[in-house]
Motif scaffolding. Structure first.
Motif, PDB file in Angstrom:
ATOM      1  N   THR A 169      -5.931  14.038  -0.042  1.00 47.99           N
ATOM      2  CA  THR A 169      -5.373  12.790  -0.575  1.00 47.99           C
ATOM      3  C   THR A 169      -6.131  12.346  -1.812  1.00 47.99           C
ATOM      4  O   THR A 169      -5.549  11.891  -2.797  1.00 47.99           O
ATOM      5  CB  THR A 169      -5.408  11.678   0.498  1.00 47.99           C
ATOM      6  OG1 THR A 169      -4.687  12.115   1.656  1.00 47.99           O
ATOM      7  CG2 THR A 169      -4.762  10.403  -0.027  1.00 47.99           C
ATOM      8  N   GLN A 170      -7.451  12.486  -1.777  1.00 44.83           N
ATOM      9  CA  GLN A 170      -8.260  12.125  -2.944  1.00 44.83           C
ATOM     10  C   GLN A 170      -7.963  13.025  -4.130  1.00 44.83           C
ATOM     11  O   GLN A 170      -7.900  12.558  -5.273  1.00 44.83           O
ATOM     12  CB  GLN A 170      -9.749  12.197  -2.586  1.00 44.83           C
ATOM     13  CG  GLN A 170     -10.198  11.155  -1.572  1.00 44.83           C
ATOM     14  CD  GLN A 170     -11.618  11.391  -1.082  1.00 44.83           C
ATOM     15  OE1 GLN A 170     -12.203  12.460  -1.307  1.00 44.83           O
ATOM     16  NE2 GLN A 170     -12.176  10.403  -0.410  1.00 44.83           N
ATOM     17  N   ALA A 171      -7.765  14.310  -3.863  1.00 46.48           N
ATOM     18  CA  ALA A 171      -7.563  15.275  -4.950  1.00 46.48           C
ATOM     19  C   ALA A 171      -6.132  15.267  -5.480  1.00 46.48           C
ATOM     20  O   ALA A 171      -5.909  15.318  -6.692  1.00 46.48           O
ATOM     21  CB  ALA A 171      -7.937  16.679  -4.478  1.00 46.48           C
ATOM     22  N   LEU A 172      -5.152  15.205  -4.581  1.00 46.96           N
ATOM     23  CA  LEU A 172      -3.753  15.324  -4.983  1.00 46.96           C
ATOM     24  C   LEU A 172      -3.136  13.980  -5.327  1.00 46.96           C
ATOM     25  O   LEU A 172      -2.204  13.896  -6.125  1.00 46.96           O
ATOM     26  CB  LEU A 172      -2.934  15.981  -3.866  1.00 46.96           C
ATOM     27  CG  LEU A 172      -3.443  17.322  -3.323  1.00 46.96           C
ATOM     28  CD1 LEU A 172      -2.512  17.821  -2.232  1.00 46.96           C
ATOM     29  CD2 LEU A 172      -3.567  18.347  -4.430  1.00 46.96           C
ATOM     30  N   GLY A 173      -3.653  12.924  -4.699  1.00 51.04           N
ATOM     31  CA  GLY A 173      -3.048  11.614  -4.867  1.00 51.04           C
ATOM     32  C   GLY A 173      -1.887  11.437  -3.915  1.00 51.04           C
ATOM     33  O   GLY A 173      -1.109  12.369  -3.694  1.00 51.04           O
ATOM     34  N   PRO A 174      -1.743  10.260  -3.311  1.00 48.31           N
ATOM     35  CA  PRO A 174      -0.642  10.036  -2.377  1.00 48.31           C
ATOM     36  C   PRO A 174       0.702  10.050  -3.083  1.00 48.31           C
ATOM     37  O   PRO A 174       0.786   9.846  -4.296  1.00 48.31           O
ATOM     38  CB  PRO A 174      -0.946   8.647  -1.797  1.00 48.31           C
ATOM     39  CG  PRO A 174      -1.759   7.977  -2.855  1.00 48.31           C
ATOM     40  CD  PRO A 174      -2.569   9.059  -3.496  1.00 48.31           C
ATOM     41  N   ARG A 175       1.755  10.278  -2.329  1.00 48.56           N
ATOM     42  CA  ARG A 175       3.097  10.354  -2.912  1.00 48.56           C
ATOM     43  C   ARG A 175       3.478   9.058  -3.615  1.00 48.56           C
ATOM     44  O   ARG A 175       4.235   9.058  -4.572  1.00 48.56           O
ATOM     45  CB  ARG A 175       4.113  10.663  -1.820  1.00 48.56           C
ATOM     46  CG  ARG A 175       4.500   9.446  -1.008  1.00 48.56           C
ATOM     47  CD  ARG A 175       5.612   9.691  -0.068  1.00 48.56           C
ATOM     48  NE  ARG A 175       5.142  10.392   1.112  1.00 48.56           N
ATOM     49  CZ  ARG A 175       5.940  11.086   1.898  1.00 48.56           C
ATOM     50  NH1 ARG A 175       7.200  11.197   1.627  1.00 48.56           N
ATOM     51  NH2 ARG A 175       5.472  11.669   2.961  1.00 48.56           N
ATOM     52  N   ALA A 176       2.987   7.915  -3.102  1.00 48.59           N
ATOM     53  CA  ALA A 176       3.302   6.621  -3.705  1.00 48.59           C
ATOM     54  C   ALA A 176       2.578   6.425  -5.029  1.00 48.59           C
ATOM     55  O   ALA A 176       2.827   5.447  -5.724  1.00 48.59           O
ATOM     56  CB  ALA A 176       2.933   5.490  -2.739  1.00 48.59           C
ATOM     57  N   GLY A 177       1.712   7.364  -5.379  1.00 43.45           N
ATOM     58  CA  GLY A 177       0.996   7.274  -6.637  1.00 43.45           C
ATOM     59  C   GLY A 177      -0.476   6.981  -6.417  1.00 43.45           C
ATOM     60  O   GLY A 177      -0.849   6.186  -5.545  1.00 43.45           O
ATOM     61  N   ARG A 178      -1.288   7.627  -7.197  1.00 43.01           N
ATOM     62  CA  ARG A 178      -2.725   7.361  -7.145  1.00 43.01           C
ATOM     63  C   ARG A 178      -3.018   6.097  -7.931  1.00 43.01           C
ATOM     64  O   ARG A 178      -2.678   5.981  -9.108  1.00 43.01           O
ATOM     65  CB  ARG A 178      -3.497   8.545  -7.715  1.00 43.01           C
ATOM     66  CG  ARG A 178      -4.999   8.351  -7.691  1.00 43.01           C
ATOM     67  CD  ARG A 178      -5.718   9.632  -8.019  1.00 43.01           C
ATOM     68  NE  ARG A 178      -7.145   9.474  -7.967  1.00 43.01           N
ATOM     69  CZ  ARG A 178      -8.011  10.476  -8.066  1.00 43.01           C
ATOM     70  NH1 ARG A 178      -7.558  11.709  -8.231  1.00 43.01           N
ATOM     71  NH2 ARG A 178      -9.305  10.264  -8.004  1.00 43.01           N
ATOM     72  N   LEU A 179      -3.670   5.151  -7.290  1.00 40.24           N
ATOM     73  CA  LEU A 179      -3.896   3.844  -7.895  1.00 40.24           C
ATOM     74  C   LEU A 179      -5.108   3.882  -8.805  1.00 40.24           C
ATOM     75  O   LEU A 179      -6.233   4.095  -8.359  1.00 40.24           O
ATOM     76  CB  LEU A 179      -4.091   2.802  -6.790  1.00 40.24           C
ATOM     77  CG  LEU A 179      -4.007   1.339  -7.189  1.00 40.24           C
ATOM     78  CD1 LEU A 179      -2.608   0.992  -7.680  1.00 40.24           C
ATOM     79  CD2 LEU A 179      -4.389   0.448  -6.007  1.00 40.24           C
ATOM     80  N   LEU A 180      -4.873   3.676 -10.114  1.00 40.23           N
ATOM     81  CA  LEU A 180      -5.977   3.558 -11.063  1.00 40.23           C
ATOM     82  C   LEU A 180      -6.396   2.106 -11.217  1.00 40.23           C
ATOM     83  O   LEU A 180      -7.559   1.800 -11.453  1.00 40.23           O
ATOM     84  CB  LEU A 180      -5.585   4.131 -12.428  1.00 40.23           C
ATOM     85  CG  LEU A 180      -5.724   5.639 -12.604  1.00 40.23           C
ATOM     86  CD1 LEU A 180      -4.834   6.409 -11.662  1.00 40.23           C
ATOM     87  CD2 LEU A 180      -5.448   6.030 -14.047  1.00 40.23           C
ATOM     88  N   PHE A 181      -5.413   1.228 -11.123  1.00 44.59           N
ATOM     89  CA  PHE A 181      -5.697  -0.205 -11.119  1.00 44.59           C
ATOM     90  C   PHE A 181      -4.628  -0.905 -10.293  1.00 44.59           C
ATOM     91  O   PHE A 181      -3.441  -0.583 -10.394  1.00 44.59           O
ATOM     92  CB  PHE A 181      -5.694  -0.790 -12.537  1.00 44.59           C
ATOM     93  CG  PHE A 181      -5.822  -2.288 -12.524  1.00 44.59           C
ATOM     94  CD1 PHE A 181      -7.056  -2.894 -12.387  1.00 44.59           C
ATOM     95  CD2 PHE A 181      -4.692  -3.091 -12.590  1.00 44.59           C
ATOM     96  CE1 PHE A 181      -7.159  -4.272 -12.313  1.00 44.59           C
ATOM     97  CE2 PHE A 181      -4.796  -4.472 -12.538  1.00 44.59           C
ATOM     98  CZ  PHE A 181      -6.032  -5.070 -12.396  1.00 44.59           C
ATOM     99  N   GLY A 182      -5.038  -1.878  -9.485  1.00 46.68           N
ATOM    100  CA  GLY A 182      -4.071  -2.630  -8.708  1.00 46.68           C
ATOM    101  C   GLY A 182      -4.645  -3.075  -7.383  1.00 46.68           C
ATOM    102  O   GLY A 182      -5.793  -2.778  -7.046  1.00 46.68           O
ATOM    103  N   ARG A 183      -3.825  -3.756  -6.612  1.00 46.73           N
ATOM    104  CA  ARG A 183      -4.267  -4.322  -5.354  1.00 46.73           C
ATOM    105  C   ARG A 183      -4.340  -3.245  -4.277  1.00 46.73           C
ATOM    106  O   ARG A 183      -3.391  -2.509  -4.044  1.00 46.73           O
ATOM    107  CB  ARG A 183      -3.303  -5.424  -4.930  1.00 46.73           C
ATOM    108  CG  ARG A 183      -3.904  -6.399  -3.920  1.00 46.73           C
ATOM    109  CD  ARG A 183      -2.911  -7.420  -3.475  1.00 46.73           C
ATOM    110  NE  ARG A 183      -2.119  -7.945  -4.571  1.00 46.73           N
ATOM    111  CZ  ARG A 183      -1.129  -8.811  -4.401  1.00 46.73           C
ATOM    112  NH1 ARG A 183      -0.816  -9.219  -3.183  1.00 46.73           N
ATOM    113  NH2 ARG A 183      -0.439  -9.248  -5.429  1.00 46.73           N
ATOM    114  N   LYS A 184      -5.475  -3.183  -3.600  1.00 53.21           N
ATOM    115  CA  LYS A 184      -5.663  -2.203  -2.535  1.00 53.21           C
ATOM    116  C   LYS A 184      -5.162  -2.713  -1.192  1.00 53.21           C
ATOM    117  O   LYS A 184      -4.908  -1.941  -0.284  1.00 53.21           O
ATOM    118  CB  LYS A 184      -7.144  -1.838  -2.423  1.00 53.21           C
ATOM    119  CG  LYS A 184      -7.687  -1.072  -3.606  1.00 53.21           C
ATOM    120  CD  LYS A 184      -9.108  -0.613  -3.368  1.00 53.21           C
ATOM    121  CE  LYS A 184     -10.085  -1.771  -3.390  1.00 53.21           C
ATOM    122  NZ  LYS A 184     -11.492  -1.300  -3.304  1.00 53.21           N
ATOM    123  N   GLY A 185      -5.029  -4.016  -1.063  1.00 50.37           N
ATOM    124  CA  GLY A 185      -4.612  -4.598   0.203  1.00 50.37           C
ATOM    125  C   GLY A 185      -4.504  -6.098   0.048  1.00 50.37           C
ATOM    126  O   GLY A 185      -4.461  -6.629  -1.072  1.00 50.37           O
TER     127      GLY A 185
END
Length: 394
Positions: free
Chosen positions: A68-84
């Motif tokens: 997940t860290q390497a490929l990035g999740p299908r919803a997109g790898r978050l570079l900036f934004g709300r984590k929760g």
């Protein structure tokens, strides 16, 4: 690239295989996270994991975390934004201004957190300030610190920005090296005044630029090593051409998130998981499958889960029977070559996305599959038909 326990022993297993490309062997014990080095996953876009009868759950979870860290999740790898929930934003502390004052100008900007400025009334980032062409200036920007290690975004199509602007044209600037005054890659985008919008910027459309001048014959952006991200508002486009949507004075660009995206046409399984039938009871098998498969489905990765019958050494090309709904041991056999072909087919098939199914050879278990003629072998491309009548998990 194959992760193996013993490189020398594994190399001997592959000596009789036909030479197709290059296979890298990397030593790893996936039950120990410390052995899953980031360089093993560099430039990787998809993963196949075949779990045998003694597969341990920590091994799968370790591999899912690293993938997940390497490929990035299908919803997109978050570079900036709300984590929760709350005010926790990914990457807000990494941005710093880089304005025309470096060349004697008078513009100034900042990147701050607005606790209620987001589209849903939650927190977001705001790139704001005053831009002026006084003193031969005319640009403002905010830039992240260099990522260490650099981001490998090669599995994505590009970057998606969820923003609200004032009608001006901005630039997103990426750097593929660690230099602060080096060739960058730029893509311009227009904003709608006072309206939230999503802007998709494909990596292939980024232009190589050095000090606002396009680099003739410059290399295309390689998303395998992204060192920094920059937002810019400038009086100039490229090559001394004026920005057609530029206004001096105060400005504000609200940023809900910046993340990777993948074109719908290119969506394929990122993680292919194969579990072979073991000698344990059906109840034990179902319990283990439930835990492992649940971890895969909630990982954020696109996936294919293959529940395979007992493996046998047979020629490839046997007819396969793919079904759904089973939770216990899959009765019957399947040739290792056919299972391997099915995994490779799944990697390249959008129809295999988010499928969970059982597979076995249609040949009775008490009979062996033999290819009478070469022409009777099932073409690997035909294996995609195995997926067409299966229902995705979601």
């Amino acid at each position: 690239r194959a992760l193996v326990y013993d490189v020398n022993e594994s190399r001997s297993l592959f000596t009789e295989l036909p030479s197709i490309g290059t296979l890298e062997l990397a030593p790893a014990n996936i039950s120990r996270m410390a052995t899953l080095y980031p360089e093993y996953f560099r430039n990787a876009k998809q993963v196949i994991y075949c779990a045998g009868p003694t597969a341990e759950d920590p091994a799968l979870r370790n591999l899912l975390t690293t993938s997940t860290q390497a490929l990035g999740p299908r919803a997109g790898r978050l570079l900036f934004g709300r984590k929760g929930p709350g005010l926790d934003l990914e990457g807000v502390e990494a941005w710093a201004p880089l304005d025309d004052v470096v060349m004697g100008g008078a513009s100034e900007s900042e990147f701050i957190l607005d606790p209620q400025g987001g589209e849903d009334g939650g927190p977001c980032g705001v790139f704001s300030g005053i831009v002026t062409s006084a003193n031969r200036g005319g640009f403002v920007s905010v830039r992240t610190k260099n990522y260490s290690p650099p981001l490998n975004l090669s599995s994505a199509t590009g970057l998606a920005l969820r923003i609200k602007g004032t009608g001006s044209r901005f630039k997103l600037v990426l750097r593929a090296d660690s230099g602060w005054d080096s060739v960058s890659f730029c893509s311009s985008f227009d904003t709608q005044r006072g309206a939230w919008q999503t802007v998709n910027l494909p990596f292939e459309d980024f232009t190589p630029v050095f000090r606002a001048k396009s680099v003739e014959g410059g290399a295309k952006l390689s998303a395998e090593s992204i060192y920094s991200v920059q937002l810019m508002l400038s009086k100039f486009e490229y090559d001394e051409q004026l920005n057609p949507n530029f206004e001096e004075g105060r400005f504000a660009l609200y940023v809900d998130e910046i993340k990777t995206y993948v074109d719908g046409e290119t969506l394929k399984p990122q993680f292919v998981y194969v579990e072979t039938t073991s000698s344990v009871s059906g109840e034990e098998q179902a319990s283990r499958r439930s835990s492992g498969e649940s971890a895969i489905r909630t990982s954020g990765l696109s996936y294919t889960i293959i529940r395979a019958a007992s493996l046998v050494e047979e020629p490839a090309g046997a007819p396969l029977n793919c079904t759904q709904g089973g939770t216990s041991v899959v009765e019957g056999n399947i040739g290792v070559n056919d299972l391997a072909d099915l995994c490779v087919t799944a990697l390249d098939s959008s129809m295999a996305m988010d499928l969970t199914f059982e597979v076995k050879s249609s040949v009775p278990a008490n009979k062996s599959w033999k290819v009478a003629k070469e022409g009777e072998m099932q073409d690997r491309r035909d294996l995609e038909t195995c997926f067409k009548d299966l229902a995705p998990d979601f």
